[in-house]
Design a protein around this motif. Structure first.
Motif, mmCIF file in Angstrom:
data_model
loop_
_atom_site.group_PDB
_atom_site.id
_atom_site.type_symbol
_atom_site.label_atom_id
_atom_site.label_comp_id
_atom_site.label_asym_id
_atom_site.label_seq_id
_atom_site.Cartn_x
_atom_site.Cartn_y
_atom_site.Cartn_z
ATOM 1 N N UNK B 100 -1.994 -0.509 -7.349
ATOM 2 C CA UNK B 100 -2.585 0.827 -7.191
ATOM 3 C C UNK B 100 -3.721 0.801 -6.185
ATOM 4 N N UNK B 101 -3.512 0.046 -5.102
ATOM 5 C CA UNK B 101 -4.461 0.099 -3.996
ATOM 6 C C UNK B 101 -4.352 1.454 -3.310
ATOM 7 N N UNK B 102 -5.295 1.731 -2.443
ATOM 8 C CA UNK B 102 -5.199 2.934 -1.621
ATOM 9 C C UNK B 102 -3.920 2.844 -0.784
ATOM 10 N N UNK B 103 -3.290 3.997 -0.562
ATOM 11 C CA UNK B 103 -2.028 4.019 0.196
ATOM 12 C C UNK B 103 -2.226 3.330 1.549
ATOM 13 N N UNK B 104 -1.342 2.411 1.871
ATOM 14 C CA UNK B 104 -1.391 1.718 3.152
ATOM 15 C C UNK B 104 -1.951 0.306 3.079
ATOM 16 N N UNK B 105 -2.678 -0.003 1.998
ATOM 17 C CA UNK B 105 -3.302 -1.326 1.910
ATOM 18 C C UNK B 105 -2.248 -2.432 1.832
ATOM 19 N N UNK B 106 -1.187 -2.198 1.064
ATOM 20 C CA UNK B 106 -0.161 -3.229 0.925
ATOM 21 C C UNK B 106 0.458 -3.557 2.296
ATOM 22 N N UNK B 107 0.715 -2.516 3.075
ATOM 23 C CA UNK B 107 1.269 -2.741 4.422
ATOM 24 C C UNK B 107 0.287 -3.511 5.288
ATOM 25 N N UNK B 108 -1.001 -3.144 5.188
ATOM 26 C CA UNK B 108 -2.001 -3.856 5.985
ATOM 27 C C UNK B 108 -2.065 -5.328 5.607
ATOM 28 N N UNK B 109 -1.829 -5.616 4.350
ATOM 29 C CA UNK B 109 -1.832 -7.015 3.907
ATOM 30 C C UNK B 109 -0.550 -7.742 4.318
ATOM 31 N N UNK B 110 0.401 -6.984 4.842
ATOM 32 C CA UNK B 110 1.671 -7.601 5.246
ATOM 33 C C UNK B 110 2.607 -7.843 4.081
ATOM 34 N N UNK B 111 2.409 -7.075 3.007
ATOM 35 C CA UNK B 111 3.281 -7.248 1.834
ATOM 36 C C UNK B 111 3.795 -5.881 1.360
ATOM 37 N N UNK B 112 4.115 -5.017 2.327
ATOM 38 C CA UNK B 112 4.710 -3.727 1.984
ATOM 39 C C UNK B 112 6.105 -3.904 1.402
ATOM 40 N N UNK B 113 6.690 -2.784 0.973
ATOM 41 C CA UNK B 113 7.939 -2.895 0.207
ATOM 42 C C UNK B 113 9.056 -3.562 0.994
#
Lengths: 336, 386
Positions: B100-113
């Motif tokens: 439940x990070x802010x939207x976009x954080x997972x992608x920035x970490x390089x671990x998006x879906x």
């Protein structure tokens, strides 16, 4: 949005909703809400008629033709039918649950430990949830609508899925049991925990730092923390908000009346739209208090197509997207 | 001890504070193996709340402890390429990721879906956010109070003619319902995956969820028939909140079926008669007499009235952990059992070796090297905010 098109996450799962002689009004809503969730996720949900009329057909809010919006919401896409082997049961009637042929069942009870009569309002009273909202000296306010039934229904839906997963992951189905009062107390865990850890929970009359505040054309929900006070003062054009007494949460709570006198005066002549635009620029995550009609028309909700066309008219979809699509549109073959 | 329904399911928990961490908590209660993953430069902000007591500051928060029981803990630096690589190896052997990070954080970490799906086509990713991952407000931050405001809930809760009300920080109602709902969505995804072999990205919007819980109000509003005074619960012959002689409030619902019994006790099924009856006796006594007549009647209590510092109150709202703390409970019972005593919250990074050795197959020497590099850690590299 009808169920049996075969492309929902729970496609193939059949669930029977049944009420009986031991059912309660609150339980009836809980059973129907559990079934609603199952239906929206793609299960085939069947209501077993027990010969008695369904009172929810007349429960508020009512529509122009006299029918019930609640009934429409709870029953959309469900059918009537007969029990087949492998079906799951959701009921609030202990006798019905006891007579079910196997452990594919979830029973929703008012409470686990006694047989007191209960309603949504009395469950909120007994769980501490009526010590949350209201004004000192006035009767407390209840959560709106059918929250206790909905929460218990959601918990029952999860019990059913846990049971089903147990069976398909190599175990067996597990008979589920849920009590509305326990679910309500579970919601209130923060206050319970505050009490047991020696930090007196704050009920009605507490010094709530973030209060709904009137503006020219409605109401605003302000949010701010210590670091936001300079921007709050800028937004309000009130330098007094930079005073030392407002610098910390404890200080603000001690001076709430003064602080909100300043904020209310500052917002009285400004529109919600104007306030929100400037708040966003100042990184203050304020929100406007919106009516359901306003929420439905909000650009964000429209972008995500939160309102879908149900069998009898528009209604909210499940509050999630599934690989970018609404679950309901997947089932009916429509684009999200 | 937990329930066993989800035995064999592994959840990687990137959830923070309430929504995400509590979702994983529900899955843990139901028997999933939940590995909470925090980073040395970003630990769960809940660790910094209401901390008291001696010892490491990041281990003292009661609400953190209450929410994260029944989980394993690893501290892995997802901002480093090696940490990310190890995380993706974990994804390959797991079933669910919750965040439940802010939207976009997972992608920035390089671990998006899409990256997760490349590591494991069967993975279920549950993303919980304020407004959902798409749309003009996708990046907005929200709090429980602003979700109540922007969902329609606050509009429906008010005194006659009064201003809208919220549950606020005392309850943060949207934050409480989201964890149970999201856990259900994850289980639905697991059911589907069992049938199709496909993983899924669940994009859950808390604002939408709050609105969904007054879904019938939306139907009425869209037809222009939303009443000004919104109902609270099914209709009854009489429903009221009135004071007893001692000033305590009593909640009373007299159903049609209980009307005759009520009439025998209070004389007539009217607010006046009920008010007079309750005002003439202590609240508890009045409520008891009404219950004996088959009427739903309860004294309005506060949490302090049934919270017990020495053992959890009856029921499953709170549970005891094996360190003697009261922590969040679980209202689901399966096969006649509840979730029972919880495993106490794991200190930060307690299960690093389990993750490194048992799951990732690293040697002790490799783990020690990663620990020295700061890829794994057992303490944060940040200071408390307070």
């Amino acid at each position: 949005m009808t169920t049996p098109s075969g492309d929902g996450p729970l496609s193939g799962l059949r669930i029977i909703e049944q009420v009986g002689a031991g059912s309660t009004d609150m339980g009836r809503v809980a059973v129907a809400f559990a079934g609603l969730l199952a239906q929206r996720f793609g299960a085939t949900v069947l209501r077993l008629a027990n010969g008695a009329p369904d009172p929810t057909e007349h429960w508020p809010p009512l529509l122009a033709d006299g029918s019930s919006a609640l009934h429409r919401f709870l029953t959309a896409g469900k059918g009537f039918g007969t029990v087949q082997p492998g079906d799951y049961l959701v009921t609030d009637d202990p006798a019905t649950a006891a007579a079910w042929r196997d452990d594919r069942k979830v029973l929703i009870l008012p409470t686990l430990d006694d047989s007191r009569p209960q309603s949504d309002l009395t469950v909120m009273a007994a769980s501490g949830l009526l010590d949350i909202v209201g004004e000192v000296g006035r009767a407390p306010l209840a959560l709106p609508g059918y929250q206790m039934g909905y929460v218990a229904g959601m918990v029952a839906f999860n019990a059913l899925l846990a049971s089903h997963l147990s069976s398909i992951l190599g175990g067996t189905p597990l008979a589920g049991e849920v009590a509305v009062l326990e679910a309500a107390r579970w919601l209130n865990w923060k206050n319970l925990l505050s009490e047991v850890s020696g930090q007196r929970a704050a009920g009605v009359g507490r010094a709530e730092e973030w209060q709904i505040t009137r503006c020219r054309d409605g109401y605003i929900a302000p949010v701010f923390r210590d670091r936001d006070m300079p921007n709050l003062a800028r937004l309000m054009r009130v330098p007094a908000l930079l005073e030392e007494r407002f610098a910390t949460a404890a200080g603000r709570r001690r001076n709430l009346a003064d602080m909100y006198r300043l904020i209310e005066a500052a917002l009285a002549e400004r529109t919600a739209a104007d306030i929100l635009v400037e708040a966003a620029e100042l990184k203050l995550p304020f929100a406007q208090v919106q009516s359901p009609a306003q929420v439905a028309a909000d650009p964000q909700m429209r972008h995500r197509r939160f309102i879908i066309e149900g069998p009898q008219g528009p209604m909210p979809r499940l509050p999630l997207l599934w690989n970018g699509q609404s679950v309901e549109s997947r089932q009916s073959g429509r684009d999200a | 001890m937990t329930l066993k329904a989800l035995k064999g399911i592994r959840v990687l928990d990137l959830g923070i504070v309430t929504a995400g961490a509590a979702t994983s908590g529900v899955l843990a209660d139901l028997g999933a193996e939940v590995i909470k993953i925090e980073g040395p430069t970003y630990i769960d902000p809940f660790r910094d709340w209401q901390g008291m007591g001696e010892g490491d500051w990041w281990e003292q928060s009661p609400p953190y402890r209450a929410t994260n029981r029944n989980k394993k803990s690893t501290c892995l630096d997802l901002k480093s390429s090696r940490g990310r690589e190890l995380f993706l190896q974990l994804v390959a052997m797991s079933d669910v990721v919750v965040e439940n990070f802010r939207v976009g954080v997972l992608d920035k970490l390089g671990i998006g879906f899409e990256t997760l799906r490349q590591a494991n086509p069967h993975i279920v990713l549950a993303s919980l956010s304020s407004q959902g991952a798409t749309g003009p407000s996708a990046g907005n931050v929200s709090f429980g109070s602003t979700l109540e405001a922007s969902s329609g809930l606050a509009h429906l809760m008010h005194y006659p003619g009064g201003k809208p009300q919220i549950t606020g920080r005392a309850l943060n109602y949207p934050d409480q319902i989201v964890s149970m709902f999201a856990a259900g969505a994850v289980m639905a995804a697991l059911v589907e995956r069992q049938r199709t072999g496909q993983g899924v990205h669940i994009d859950l919007a808390q604002r939408e969820l709050s609105s969904f819980f007054v879904g019938e109000a939306f139907i009425a509003a869209l037809e222009g028939t939303l009443p000004e005074d919104y109902p609270d619960g099914p209709p009854a012959a009489l429903q009221a909140l009135l004071r007893g002689q001692d000033g305590q409030w009593v909640a009373v619902t007299i159903s049609a079926a209980a009307s005759e019994g009520a009439r025998q006790v209070i004389g007539a099924v009217t607010s006046e008669a009920l008010g007079q009856f309750l005002a003439a006796r202590p609240a508890a006594e009045g409520a008891r007499a009404l219950r004996q007549a088959g009427v739903a009647a309860e004294v309005v209590v506060a949490a302090r009235d049934y919270a017990d510092p020495y053992s959890p109150a009856p029921g499953n709202a709170l549970a005891l952990d094996d360190a003697g703390h009261q922590v969040k409970g679980q209202p689901i019972r399966l096969d006649g059992c509840d979730a029972g005593k919880a495993a106490a919250v794991a200190p930060l990074g307690r299960d690093n070796r389990y993750v490194a050795s048992t799951l990732l197959g690293l040697s002790d020497m490799q783990y020690e090297a990663l620990l020295a590099e700061g890829i794994f850690a057992t303490r944060p590299r940040t200071a408390a905010a307070q």
